[in-house]
Design an enzyme around this catalytic site. Structure first.
Site: not given
Ligand SMILES: Cc1cc2nc3c(=O)[nH]c(=O)nc-3n(C[C@H](O)[C@H](O)[C@H](O)COP(=O)(O)OP(=O)(O)OC[C@H]3O[C@@H](n4cnc5c(N)ncnc54)[C@H](O)[C@@H]3O)c2cc1C
Length: 404
Positions: A11-12, A294, A312, A371, A164, A35
């Site tokens: 739930a990201g 990711d 994004q 931003k 950052e 999640n």
């Molecule tokens: C400090 C920082 C600054 C950033 N700045 C930017 C920016 O300016 N612009 C930008 O576009 N990106 C930025 N990023 C990158 C961005 O945060 C990631 O690319 C983004 O979070 C990926 O989204 P996602 O949905 O793949 O995963 P996430 O948003 O990480 O969500 C994954 C979810 O899965 C859950 N999860 C993980 N493992 C398990 C498990 N085993 N069981 C159940 N649930 C689980 C987690 O709790 C989470 O809720 C930044 C990252 C960081 C750390």
């Protein structure tokens, strides 16, 4: 007739945006969201909690604000692996769950690249507990500095997360040192890196370096080789045999992440927890499984390289994946994913930033405002306008979060 089950893992940014789209598209299916926490964390703002500029509550909101109970069941549980051949999800803390269609959006984890000592001694910016730990340790270490002594903070890497974090840290340090009854010059901040934000032009990265150096940051060209409890050893290049030592009372590693370990533990062909997905975001040889965010790899046709992992791209993939699940569900062809980069902005503190938006290079206050607009837009796209209002995102005052 028993409804088919669509399960979303994570739930990201990717998972929640996909859920929102699926609920709008109303497939005749049971939707289950899984999640490990009951909140969504805006990972793009983790550095704010790590420096005390924000509290965890400022950058999180409940998953329930997106879940529509008419269509979706939320399960709070930690996934340990996926057994695709039996269409089963295995958990650390509950009974296995079967799916008909699966959308995986489990995000990123800490990557040590095999660097000795990193897992033991480095602080990481990956989730709420990790950044709360950094902030708590920073305060404890500041309070332990005696008159005439110094504290050395070293950051490894100079990508988005590092810059950052350093930008925000330099704004908070005057308050933090004052609270610890220290002089500001008793704390030094260095950054060991091989390249500062290589996705930006020399002009923009030069601006970042100039601004941060002016605030007292020392940039050291090098590759982190190994870490001990109080030192960082770095080499000039990968081939160098000699290494230099730098005192580090606190070492924060932001030199790279990998995809979820759930992917490595499952029967998918992966590289560092990430899967090279088909053009329509399905996993090769698994037409009923999609992967976004990711833990997926999507290749940029122009450069031939994977797109950088960002919130994004995760949200754009989510829209495509939700539409494709519904298409597959209705036995229609799934469409290919095309990424439309909307621009990239990196903050250097609260009122300064650099970025490239619609081909234009931006810096300073304009980039910083943009931003905040980008961050707010992502909350609107996931949690809706109500969540933005509740969080007062645009109008949040600069605060110092107090640690006991
Ligand atoms: C400090 C920082 C600054 C950033 N700045 C930017 C920016 O300016 N612009 C930008 O576009 N990106 C930025 N990023 C990158 C961005 O945060 C990631 O690319 C983004 O979070 C990926 O989204 P996602 O949905 O793949 O995963 P996430 O948003 O990480 O969500 C994954 C979810 O899965 C859950 N999860 C993980 N493992 C398990 C498990 N085993 N069981 C159940 N649930 C689980 C987690 O709790 C989470 O809720 C930044 C990252 C960081 C750390």
């Amino acid at each position: 007739m028993v409804k088919k089950k669509i399960v979303i893992l994570g739930a990201g940014y990717g998972g929640l945006r996909a859920l929102k789209r699926l609920q709008d598209l109303k497939p005749n299916a049971e939707i289950v969201l899984v999640n490990k926490n009951s909140y969504h964390c805006e990972k793009t703002a983790l550095h704010e909690v790590a420096t005390g500029a924000a509290s965890p509550g400022d950058i999180c909101y409940p998953v329930s604000s997106v879940v529509d109970p008419q269509y979706t069941t939320f399960i709070k549980a930690t996934v340990s692996k996926i057994e695709h051949h039996s269409k089963t999800i295995v958990f650390e803390n509950r009974e296995p769950l079967r799916y008909d269609y699966l959308l995986i959006a489990l995000g990123f984890e800490f990557e040590s690249f095999g660097i000795k000592g990193l897992s033991d001694y480095a602080y990481q910016i990956t989730n709420i507990p990790s950044v709360e730990h950094i902030y708590k340790q920073l305060n404890e270490k500041l309070r332990a500095v005696k008159p005439g002594e110094k504290l050395s903070i070293v950051v490894g890497g100079a990508g988005f997360t590092s810059i950052e974090y350093i930008g925000e840290l330099m704004e908070q340090l005057p308050f933090l040192t004052k609270a610890a009854h220290l002089k500001r010059d008793q704390v030094s901040v260095s950054c060991v890196q091989s390249n500062v934000l290589p996705m930006f032009s020399e002009d923009l990265s030069g601006y970042i370096i100039g601004k941060l150096e002016k605030k007292g940051v020392t940039f050291i060209k090098g590759r982190v080789a190994n870490i001990t409890a109080n030192s960082v050893f770095y080499k000039e290049s990968k081939a160098s045999t000699d290494s230099s030592e730098l005192t580090a009372d606190m070492f924060v590693w932001a030199g790279g992440v990998r995809g979820s370990s759930v992917i490595t533990n499952s029967d998918f062909k992966s590289d560092r927890g990430r899967v090279l997905v088909n053009n329509n975001l399905t996993v090769p040889d698994c037409e009923d499984v999609m992967m976004i965010g990711d833990c997926s790899i999507v290749i940029d046709d122009v450069t031939g390289l994977p797109y950088p992992t960002t919130a994004q791209i995760a949200m754009q993939q989510a829209d495509c994946a939700a539409a494709n699940i519904v298409a597959i569900f209705n036995q229609k062809p799934a469409k290919d994913f095309y990424y439309k980069p909307k621009g990239t902005v990196c903050s250097i503190g609260r009122h300064d930033a650099v970025g490239v938006v619609m081909g234009k290079q931006l810096r300073g206050v304009t980039a910083s405002v943009l931003k905040k607009v980008i961050d707010t837009r992502s909350i609107v796209l996931i949690g809706g306008v109500d969540t933005v209002i509740k969080k007062q995102k645009l109008f949040r005052k600069k605060s110092m979060h107090v640690v006991n």
